[in-house]
Design an enzyme around this catalytic site. Structure first.
Site, PDB file in Angstrom:
ATOM      1  N   SER A   1      -5.681 -38.754  37.672  1.00  0.00           N
ATOM      2  CA  SER A   1      -5.413 -39.595  38.840  1.00  0.00           C
ATOM      3  C   SER A   1      -5.984 -38.934  40.082  1.00  0.00           C
ATOM      4  O   SER A   1      -5.967 -37.696  40.201  1.00  0.00           O
ATOM      5  CB  SER A   1      -3.904 -39.775  39.029  1.00  0.00           C
ATOM      6  OG  SER A   1      -3.654 -40.430  40.264  1.00  0.00           O
TER       7      SER A   1
ATOM      8  N   TYR B   1       4.098 -35.620  38.622  1.00  0.00           N
ATOM      9  CA  TYR B   1       3.014 -36.484  38.116  1.00  0.00           C
ATOM     10  C   TYR B   1       1.675 -35.755  38.197  1.00  0.00           C
ATOM     11  O   TYR B   1       0.908 -35.721  37.221  1.00  0.00           O
ATOM     12  CB  TYR B   1       2.989 -37.760  38.948  1.00  0.00           C
ATOM     13  CG  TYR B   1       1.920 -38.764  38.594  1.00  0.00           C
ATOM     14  CD1 TYR B   1       2.005 -39.534  37.436  1.00  0.00           C
ATOM     15  CD2 TYR B   1       0.828 -38.973  39.442  1.00  0.00           C
ATOM     16  CE1 TYR B   1       1.037 -40.485  37.132  1.00  0.00           C
ATOM     17  CE2 TYR B   1      -0.146 -39.916  39.145  1.00  0.00           C
ATOM     18  CZ  TYR B   1      -0.042 -40.676  37.992  1.00  0.00           C
ATOM     19  OH  TYR B   1      -1.001 -41.613  37.691  1.00  0.00           O
TER      20      TYR B   1
HETATM   21  P1  NAP Z   1       1.226 -49.639  34.034  1.00  0.00           P
HETATM   22  O1  NAP Z   1       0.753 -50.931  34.609  1.00  0.00           O
HETATM   23  O2  NAP Z   1       2.616 -49.167  34.343  1.00  0.00           O
HETATM   24  O3  NAP Z   1       1.046 -49.729  32.441  1.00  0.00           O
HETATM   25  C1  NAP Z   1       1.411 -48.624  31.671  1.00  0.00           C
HETATM   26  C2  NAP Z   1       1.103 -48.883  30.214  1.00  0.00           C
HETATM   27  O4  NAP Z   1       1.464 -47.697  29.486  1.00  0.00           O
HETATM   28  C3  NAP Z   1       1.880 -50.037  29.630  1.00  0.00           C
HETATM   29  O5  NAP Z   1       1.073 -50.748  28.732  1.00  0.00           O
HETATM   30  C4  NAP Z   1       3.013 -49.328  28.872  1.00  0.00           C
HETATM   31  O6  NAP Z   1       3.434 -50.066  27.735  1.00  0.00           O
HETATM   32  C5  NAP Z   1       2.310 -48.062  28.415  1.00  0.00           C
HETATM   33  N1  NAP Z   1       3.223 -46.983  28.094  1.00  0.00           N
HETATM   34  C6  NAP Z   1       4.163 -46.397  28.875  1.00  0.00           C
HETATM   35  N2  NAP Z   1       4.807 -45.445  28.175  1.00  0.00           N
HETATM   36  C7  NAP Z   1       4.265 -45.429  26.933  1.00  0.00           C
HETATM   37  C8  NAP Z   1       4.502 -44.671  25.766  1.00  0.00           C
HETATM   38  N3  NAP Z   1       5.453 -43.726  25.725  1.00  0.00           N
HETATM   39  N4  NAP Z   1       3.751 -44.917  24.662  1.00  0.00           N
HETATM   40  C9  NAP Z   1       2.805 -45.886  24.674  1.00  0.00           C
HETATM   41  N5  NAP Z   1       2.532 -46.637  25.761  1.00  0.00           N
HETATM   42  C10 NAP Z   1       3.262 -46.409  26.870  1.00  0.00           C
HETATM   43  O7  NAP Z   1       0.265 -48.435  34.437  1.00  0.00           O
HETATM   44  P2  NAP Z   1      -1.272 -48.447  34.912  1.00  0.00           P
HETATM   45  O8  NAP Z   1      -1.301 -48.502  36.384  1.00  0.00           O
HETATM   46  O9  NAP Z   1      -2.038 -49.440  34.129  1.00  0.00           O
HETATM   47  O10 NAP Z   1      -1.703 -46.951  34.516  1.00  0.00           O
HETATM   48  C11 NAP Z   1      -2.534 -46.653  33.408  1.00  0.00           C
HETATM   49  C12 NAP Z   1      -2.999 -45.205  33.535  1.00  0.00           C
HETATM   50  O11 NAP Z   1      -3.735 -45.047  34.760  1.00  0.00           O
HETATM   51  C13 NAP Z   1      -1.874 -44.172  33.594  1.00  0.00           C
HETATM   52  O12 NAP Z   1      -2.238 -43.027  32.868  1.00  0.00           O
HETATM   53  C14 NAP Z   1      -1.765 -43.830  35.081  1.00  0.00           C
HETATM   54  O13 NAP Z   1      -1.225 -42.547  35.285  1.00  0.00           O
HETATM   55  C15 NAP Z   1      -3.221 -43.941  35.468  1.00  0.00           C
HETATM   56  N6  NAP Z   1      -3.430 -44.176  36.904  1.00  0.00           N
HETATM   57  C16 NAP Z   1      -2.983 -45.318  37.487  1.00  0.00           C
HETATM   58  C17 NAP Z   1      -3.194 -45.510  38.864  1.00  0.00           C
HETATM   59  C18 NAP Z   1      -2.706 -46.733  39.578  1.00  0.00           C
HETATM   60  O14 NAP Z   1      -2.767 -46.745  40.822  1.00  0.00           O
HETATM   61  N7  NAP Z   1      -2.226 -47.765  38.903  1.00  0.00           N
HETATM   62  C19 NAP Z   1      -3.892 -44.535  39.605  1.00  0.00           C
HETATM   63  C20 NAP Z   1      -4.341 -43.394  38.954  1.00  0.00           C
HETATM   64  C21 NAP Z   1      -4.105 -43.224  37.603  1.00  0.00           C
HETATM   65  P3  NAP Z   1       4.939 -50.610  27.568  1.00  0.00           P
HETATM   66  O15 NAP Z   1       5.166 -51.619  28.651  1.00  0.00           O
HETATM   67  O16 NAP Z   1       4.952 -51.185  26.203  1.00  0.00           O
HETATM   68  O17 NAP Z   1       5.836 -49.401  27.729  1.00  0.00           O
END
Ligand code: NAP
Length: 247
Positions: A142, A155
């Protein structure tokens, strides 16, 4: 390439919603058979699979908590049985709760490290013996790691660990022609980023990059598609900070 069905196979963890769902859609569009991993959002994962199949793609939903090594082993097994050996692994699953370090509970510390770090470790360890030579691994860091904002200590520590895995694992896979890179997104409009923030806070983040908007899941899916595709073969052990120029 998978010799069974002549289609490359990708696992995307945490693909039921958010960035992971956009990656699964993009990789399916690019011709991959896609395993859509989720932990609890089965309705979303099933709907995504149904949509991809209706569009002519090969896709399955696989329930597995990435923090559980047995679940991850079963995820690889069922992907191999239903789609074939894995060519691309996208370690997208992750969680974020912003809490000052001094107020962080043991439970939140454990949950964040278990999913973000152990989850990535579990899939990398399986990938080492199970992936096809010539494959691609994309981890998730991130841009918050570069910002050092209050509330992000735990985080950011998990994402620093993921970056460390990326650099070392790229070297440990010497001889397999498998690349290991990471994407480090800036703020992306998903529930992970949006939940718990006021409109003012969201707008403040949106103004931070010189491109003056929040990223969208497709912005990151394009970067992952590049890393997973033919043009990125010489990129290895790198962190791509996909954030509109924020840091
Ligand atoms: P999100 O919308 O909250 O989605 C998270 C996903 O991860 C969901 O599909 C969830 O599935 C799954 N998940 C959570 N815990 C899990 C587990 N124990 N095993 C398997 N799946 C699991 O998050 P996002 O924003 O798309 O983030 C995706 C990645 O990008 C993450 O690694 C995050 O740290 C990174 N990131 C995001 C941002 C941002 O601004 N959004 C910025 C930098 C980095 P369920 O609903 O089935 O639990």
């Amino acid at each position: 390439m998978n010799m069974l069905n002549n289609t490359q196979v990708a696992i995307v963890t945490g693909a039921s919603r958010g960035i992971g769902a956009a990656i699964a859609q993009r990789l399916a569009k690019d011709g991959f058979a896609v395993a859509i991993n989720y932990a609890s959002s089965s309705a979303e994962a099933d709907a995504l699979v149904a949509g991809l199949k209706a569009a002519g793609a090969k896709a399955i939903a696989v329930k597995a908590d990435v923090s559980n090594a047995d679940d991850v082993r079963r995820m690889f097994e069922s992907t191999e049985q239903q789609l074939g050996k894995v060519d691309v692994l996208v370690n997208n699953a992750g969680v974020l709760k912003t809490v000052p370090l001094a107020d962080t509970s043991d439970a939140l510390y454990d949950q964040t490290f278990d999913i973000n770090v152990r989850g990535t470790f579990n899939t990398l360890r399986e990938a080492a013996t199970r992936m096809n030579d010539g494959g691609r691994i994309v981890n998730f860091s991130s841009t918050t790691l570069a910002l050092n904002l209050p509330g992000y200590a735990i985080y950011n520590a998990t994402k620093a660990a993921v970056e460390a895995f990326t650099h070392v694992f790229a070297k440990e896979l010497r001889g397999r022609n498998i690349t290991v890179n990471a994407v480090a997104p800036g703020p992306i409009a998903t529930s992970l980023f949006l939940d718990g923030k006021t409109e003012e806070q969201i707008q403040a983040f949106a103004k931070m990059p010189p491109l003056q908007r929040l990223g969208q899941p497709d912005d990151i899916a394009s970067v992952v598609a590049f890393l997973a595709g033919a043009d990125a073969g010489w990129l290895n052990g790198q962190i791509l900070r996909a954030n509109g120029g924020l840091a």
